[in-house]
Design an enzyme around this catalytic site. Structure first.
Site, PDB file in Angstrom:
ATOM      1  N   HIS A  34       6.780  10.951   2.878  1.00  0.00           N
ATOM      2  CA  HIS A  34       5.444  10.464   3.294  1.00  0.00           C
ATOM      3  C   HIS A  34       4.607  11.645   3.807  1.00  0.00           C
ATOM      4  O   HIS A  34       4.295  11.747   4.993  1.00  0.00           O
ATOM      5  CB  HIS A  34       5.677   9.431   4.400  1.00  0.00           C
ATOM      6  CG  HIS A  34       4.518   8.596   4.795  1.00  0.00           C
ATOM      7  ND1 HIS A  34       3.238   9.083   4.950  1.00  0.00           N
ATOM      8  CD2 HIS A  34       4.458   7.277   5.102  1.00  0.00           C
ATOM      9  CE1 HIS A  34       2.444   8.110   5.331  1.00  0.00           C
ATOM     10  NE2 HIS A  34       3.157   6.994   5.429  1.00  0.00           N
TER      11      HIS A  34
ATOM     12  N   ASP B 197      -5.578   3.075   0.979  1.00  0.00           N
ATOM     13  CA  ASP B 197      -4.125   2.896   0.909  1.00  0.00           C
ATOM     14  C   ASP B 197      -3.795   2.408  -0.496  1.00  0.00           C
ATOM     15  O   ASP B 197      -3.927   1.226  -0.797  1.00  0.00           O
ATOM     16  CB  ASP B 197      -3.660   1.902   1.973  1.00  0.00           C
ATOM     17  CG  ASP B 197      -2.145   1.906   2.150  1.00  0.00           C
ATOM     18  OD1 ASP B 197      -1.458   2.620   1.397  1.00  0.00           O
ATOM     19  OD2 ASP B 197      -1.661   1.202   3.054  1.00  0.00           O
TER      20      ASP B 197
ATOM     21  N   GLU C 160       2.025  11.049  -1.229  1.00  0.00           N
ATOM     22  CA  GLU C 160       3.439  10.785  -0.977  1.00  0.00           C
ATOM     23  C   GLU C 160       4.213  10.570  -2.275  1.00  0.00           C
ATOM     24  O   GLU C 160       3.770   9.823  -3.150  1.00  0.00           O
ATOM     25  CB  GLU C 160       3.588   9.531  -0.106  1.00  0.00           C
ATOM     26  CG  GLU C 160       2.684   9.517   1.121  1.00  0.00           C
ATOM     27  CD  GLU C 160       2.621   8.145   1.767  1.00  0.00           C
ATOM     28  OE1 GLU C 160       3.617   7.407   1.704  1.00  0.00           O
ATOM     29  OE2 GLU C 160       1.558   7.807   2.325  1.00  0.00           O
TER      30      GLU C 160
END
Length: 288
Positions: free
Chosen positions: A161, A204, A263
């Site tokens: 991450h 996101d 990520e």
């Protein structure tokens, strides 16, 4: 933020390039080498700093993070394993909140390599019933690489991450993310990205057919970061935006402005580990 890691008292000299220190309540491995410097907390095998010689820091770390046992660190490169997100408790798995052991290291003029290891224990079996051995292999040279290698008989989701230091989130763009993506801000809708990803508020996204290399193009810091992905099914890009940044106790109100997450992840397709074939997930990054 990361400068403090390299001025802490040395508690143990492990090799010419590797020493151990203490940051608040956590043991810290410090790497100082002609190619650059780095720092890893033993809790979580968590890379909290990497800075190539003559360059600005590449990894972002929150100025408000707690260095407390059992508390997740905000920033760096958390190891999310054996699940990603809220699939179980704790969120993003237990690997990032438990102490690991340094089990191997070597170095030469070009590179420093370390391996940290986490094994199943009474503590891990509170969360997950499987026997396992999990290695995090780090390499620091002209590039930084982190590889997760999991041994056992089980199925996992996971991510490396990574939080990257940038000049200004409103100016940065990310290329090479692939198509399509799942928009977690828009209730999980699937969409296609038109051009590079830019940021305006909470972002996101899970890119489920990613390219092998993503590029973080940063006109403010005048550099492009290369982020290569191996063993993954997905790439995630995240920035909390102003409102969420202000609401997070472990991030400064304006923390979102100087970070972006790109990520390497295995989410949409889980990984299978067997005794004969360990699962592997790796991220390799550097200044292009």
């Amino acid at each position: 933020m990361s400068e403090q890691f390299f001025t802490l008292p040395v508690t143990k000299q492990i090799s010419p390039s590797i020493s151990q220190s203490q940051i608040a309540d956590l043991p810290l491995l410090v790497i100082t080498h002609p190619k650059g410097r780095a720092a890893i907390t033993l809790q979580g095998a968590h890379l909290v700093s990497w800075q190539p010689t003559g360059q600005k820091p590449v990894i972002w770390l929150s100025s408000e993070t707690a260095f407390e046992p059992g508390v997740a660190i905000r920033g760096g490169v958390p190891v999310c394993w054996p699940w990603f997100g809220p699939a179980g408790k704790p969120s993003h798995g237990f690997a990032r909140n438990l102490p690991w052991q340094l089990t191997a290291h070597r170095e030469n003029d070009s590179v420093v390599n370390l391996t940290l290891t986490l094994k199943d224990s009474e503590e891990t079996r509170k969360y997950w019933p499987h026997a396992f051995t999990l290695h995090a292999h780090f390499s620091f040279g002209d590039q930084c690489s982190i590889e997760l290698e999991s041994h056992g008989d089980f199925e996992t989701t996971s991510a490396l991450h990574a939080y990257f230091e940038i000049g200004d989130i409103s100016e940065v763009k990310v290329e090479g993310l692939g198509q399509p993506y799942i928009d977690k801000v828009a209730n999980g809708e699937t969409a296609l990205l038109q051009g590079p990803l830019t940021f305006n508020g909470l972002t996101d996204r899970i890119f489920t057919d990613p390219e092998k290399e993503s590029l973080i193009v940063d006109p403010v810091l005048k550099r492009t970061l290369s982020v290569k992905h191996q063993g993954n099914s997905d790439v995630v890009s995240w920035n909390p935006g102003a409102e969420n940044s202000a609401s997070m106790k472990d991030m400064a109100d304006d923390g979102y402005k100087t970070m972006v997450c790109v990520e390497t992840a295995a989410i949409s397709h889980s990984q299978i580990s067997t005794a004969a074939a360990p699962a592997k997930l790796a991220i390799v990054f550097g200044i292009k």
